[in-house]
Scaffold this active site. Structure first.
Site, short mmCIF file in Angstrom:
data_model
loop_
_atom_site.label_atom_id
_atom_site.label_comp_id
_atom_site.label_asym_id
_atom_site.label_seq_id
_atom_site.Cartn_x
_atom_site.Cartn_y
_atom_site.Cartn_z
N GLU A 121 33.29 -6.23 7.47
CA GLU A 121 34.45 -6.06 8.61
C GLU A 121 34.07 -6.35 9.93
O GLU A 121 34.63 -6.53 11.08
CB GLU A 121 35.24 -4.89 8.42
CG GLU A 121 36.05 -4.63 7.36
CD GLU A 121 35.42 -4.09 6.15
OE1 GLU A 121 34.26 -3.97 6.19
OE2 GLU A 121 35.92 -3.35 5.37
N LYS A 155 29.38 18.41 0.25
CA LYS A 155 29.97 19.62 1.34
C LYS A 155 29.56 20.79 0.49
O LYS A 155 30.31 21.07 -0.63
CB LYS A 155 31.51 19.50 1.38
CG LYS A 155 31.96 20.45 2.35
CD LYS A 155 33.33 20.21 2.86
CE LYS A 155 33.61 20.89 4.03
NZ LYS A 155 35.13 20.65 4.46
N TRP A 159 27.81 20.09 5.75
CA TRP A 159 27.64 18.83 5.00
C TRP A 159 26.04 18.53 4.84
O TRP A 159 25.30 18.99 5.71
CB TRP A 159 27.98 17.89 6.23
CG TRP A 159 29.59 17.89 6.50
CD1 TRP A 159 30.21 18.42 7.41
CD2 TRP A 159 30.68 17.33 5.59
NE1 TRP A 159 31.65 18.07 7.26
CE2 TRP A 159 31.79 17.66 6.05
CE3 TRP A 159 30.72 16.70 4.33
CZ2 TRP A 159 33.07 17.39 5.64
CZ3 TRP A 159 31.67 16.47 3.75
CH2 TRP A 159 33.04 16.66 4.33
P1 ADP Z 1 31.05 -2.79 0.87
O1 ADP Z 1 31.75 -1.89 1.99
O2 ADP Z 1 31.96 -3.48 -0.05
O3 ADP Z 1 29.63 -1.97 0.07
P2 ADP Z 1 29.59 -4.31 2.65
O4 ADP Z 1 28.49 -5.51 2.63
O5 ADP Z 1 30.70 -4.49 3.94
O6 ADP Z 1 30.21 -4.08 1.40
O7 ADP Z 1 28.91 -2.85 3.19
C1 ADP Z 1 28.81 -2.27 4.39
C2 ADP Z 1 28.10 -0.89 4.23
O8 ADP Z 1 26.93 -1.11 3.78
C3 ADP Z 1 28.41 -0.20 5.49
O9 ADP Z 1 29.67 0.45 5.68
C4 ADP Z 1 27.37 0.83 5.34
O10 ADP Z 1 27.68 2.07 4.58
C5 ADP Z 1 26.28 0.12 4.41
N1 ADP Z 1 25.18 -0.30 5.54
C6 ADP Z 1 25.32 -1.52 5.78
N2 ADP Z 1 23.97 -1.45 6.52
C7 ADP Z 1 23.21 -0.40 6.34
C8 ADP Z 1 22.04 0.02 6.86
N3 ADP Z 1 21.28 -0.34 7.70
N4 ADP Z 1 21.83 1.55 6.79
C9 ADP Z 1 22.61 2.45 5.83
N5 ADP Z 1 23.78 1.55 5.51
C10 ADP Z 1 24.36 0.62 5.42
#
Ligand code: ADP
Length: 542
Positions: A331, A439, A444
């Site tokens: 997004e 939790k 958390w």
């Molecule tokens: P999906 O949401 O379907 O897994 P995306 O490719 O849109 O596909 O993934 C986005 C998600 O990936 C983010 O919301 C986050 O949770 C995680 N994410 C992306 N980059 C990082 C990062 N550098 N460190 C931790 N989590 C990450």
């Protein structure tokens, strides 16, 4: 004299085609390398890219593709995919990259939901296409020939389709807010949701990720996008590299660490992008055989998609390779934050510098980020976590054909579903996904922090920490561990190792050793699967 205060700057739209024009006009002889499925090194230039993208555009127009129509791709990172990146949007159509690792049910759903009209598919991926074929209705299917044999019935040759078009495409009347591309989320959080990327979003995103405080991408660079072009535009790297005239190395389907290291070395790559699991495997190969590869001085690795453990930054630094972490999602086009130290942080202690570099960094220009807690309060103390919300000119304003207004706040921010802290310097740190937080007794626990600490143990190859229901504490953490080949360690040693950094109440109550962990189509830990696998776990047994 009448002063026209409204007439300021020329109303030139920001279009994807302008980025290709710049690359092809100013850097026409710069190479674009594609590694074919059989390992053959194909090389052509930005001049060739423009010629073939325009042929594709003209052929699509001739075949009746009109503004707003969706053209899908099922392809690895190869030059034909790059041609579609530019050729499809240049006629006003929407490039819809299909994630070839998705389950056929999801793929068929996505194709039908997007109402894709045409498909361009690599012949090595025809098997994937055949699995969804009975359930979808592409009007035409063009196959990129890598020598896999005869064309299946009902399919046409991509090269023959291009060769048909002898005329130039006619100029489409495009506005910068028109859709240029689309991608669906990978469905870790329910049914895949489609996001449309405008020309303007892609153009601004390309400029922003190229800035010195982000990737510092320029015509001096050679880029290796290991991150797939079939998911979120390979983090926008191919668009930005084309705009800058960087040499590009498209690795195709063979992503084994030794093959990637050969490419990094032989093509003199200066910047590469990939998920942590790719870089951890590369790191392992480098450390096992340190004198084998001679990499470019100052090589930068962009890492994202899931959290990069702090130990990864330290280990790569020892080898002269600089890791930069970024955060984003489908997004957010996708890069929204990137992490580089600001000048005075260089005077910090080594530990503090690494802790900072393992964060997700500052929002890119024009992007705003805030962490909102349960009470609706925002915090910038680096400690109090809240849901990360973002807004800006490349953040999705809605999903394609889906009403999910609850993902946006009343004051216009996108709710990411990630939990983050923001420190006094403005650096964002992703603590967890909302649904992955544990939790325990009202407190958390971050599964990501525990996982990152676990992979710093020399015997641990990969770790996942999940919440398991507990009669007394509501939920308690359980660690699922994959050990490195030939390594041995038991639960008590891992507990003691974590005990140096975490409070006793935060430590996993059980450690389970397995030979592999489930992953999503984009290489992330598939925690929903693990939660299901351990649904019947009885704590007494641990
Ligand atoms: P999906 O949401 O379907 O897994 P995306 O490719 O849109 O596909 O993934 C986005 C998600 O990936 C983010 O919301 C986050 O949770 C995680 N994410 C992306 N980059 C990082 C990062 N550098 N460190 C931790 N989590 C990450």
């Amino acid at each position: 004299m009448e002063v026209l205060v409204k007439s300021t700057i020329m109303p030139c739209p920001l279009l994807v085609s302008s980025m290709l024009e710049r690359g092809a006009n100013l850097f026409s002889d710069v190479a674009i390398i594609s590694i074919r499925p059989d390992g053959f090194r194909h090389s052509y230039t930005y001049r060739d890219l423009r010629r073939r993208s325009r042929q594709l555009a003209a052929a699509l127009q001739r075949a009746g593709i009109a503004q707003g129509d969706r053209v899908a791709t099922l392809m690895w990172n190869e030059h034909e995919h790059l041609e579609a990146y530019f050729g499809v949007p240049s006629v006003g159509a929407v490039l819809h990259t299909l994630n070839l690792r998705l389950h056929p049910d999801d793929l068929a759903y996505i194709v039908n939901h997007a109402q894709d009209r045409f498909l361009i598919v690599d012949d090595v991926l025809l098997e994937v296409f055949e699995q969804i074929r009975p359930r979808v209705q592409f009007e035409r299917v063009f196959v990129v020939d890598h020598g896999c044999g005869a064309l299946p019935a009902g399919c046409e040759s991509y090269d023959a389709f291009l060769a048909e078009s002898i005329v130039e495409p006619s100029d489409a009347d495009l506005a910068e807010d028109d859709a240029a591309a689309m991608c669906y989320t990978s469905g870790t959080t329910g049914r895949p949701k489609g996001v449309l990327y405008s020309h303007r979003a892609i153009a601004l995103h390309s400029l922003a990720i190229s800035l010195p405080d982000q990737l510092n991408l320029s015509c001096h660079d050679t880029l290796l996008p290991i991150v797939p072009m079939f998911h979120v535009n390979a983090w926008g790297l191919p668009y930005a590299a084309t705009m800058n005239g960087s040499k590009q190395v498209l690795p195709g389907r063979n992503l084994r660490s030794k093959t990637l290291l050969d490419l990094l070395q032989n093509e003199r790559v200066t910047v590469a992008g990939g998920v942590p699991s790719i870089w951890l495997a590369v790191l392992h190969a480098l450390e096992t055989d340190p004198s084998r590869w001679n990499l470019t001085q100052g090589l930068r690795l962009l890492v994202g998609g899931s959290a990069a453990p702090e130990s990864m930054f330290r280990r790569f630094d020892k080898l002269g390779v600089h890791v930069i972490q970024a955060w984003g999602m489908t997004e957010t086009t996708p890069v929204a934050t990137a992490c580089k130290l600001t000048p005075y942080m260089h005077g910090w202690t080594e530990d503090d510098r690494y802790a900072q570099r393992a964060k997700h960094g500052l929002p890119l220009p024009f992007i705003e980020a805030r962490a909102v807690d349960d009470q609706g309060e925002t915090h910038k103390d680096g400690k109090t976590a809240g849901e990360l919300q973002v807004r800006g000119p490349w953040i999705a304003g809605s999903y394609y054909g889906l009403d999910q207004a609850d993902k946006w706040t009343a004051d216009g921010w996108f709710r990411t579903g990630d939990v983050a802290t923001i420190d006094t310097e403005g650096f964002v740190k992703i603590v967890d996904r909302l649904k992955d937080l544990i939790k325990s007794g009202g407190e958390w626990i971050s599964s990501v922090d525990l996982e990152n600490a676990l992979v710093a143990h020399q015997a641990v190859k990969e770790a996942a920490v999940i919440a398991v229901a507990h009669p007394k504490w509501q939920e308690r953490p359980l660690a699922v561990i994959v050990l490195k080949d030939g390594s041995d360690v038991d639960a008590s040693e891992l507990r003691a190792f974590l005990g140096e950094r975490f409070g006793r109440w935060q430590l996993p109550d059980a450690f389970v050793f397995v030979s592999e962990l489930p992953h999503t189509s984009t290489g992330k830990l598939l925690k929903s699967q693990l939660r299901q696998d351990f649904n019947d776990w009885r704590w007494e047994r641990s």
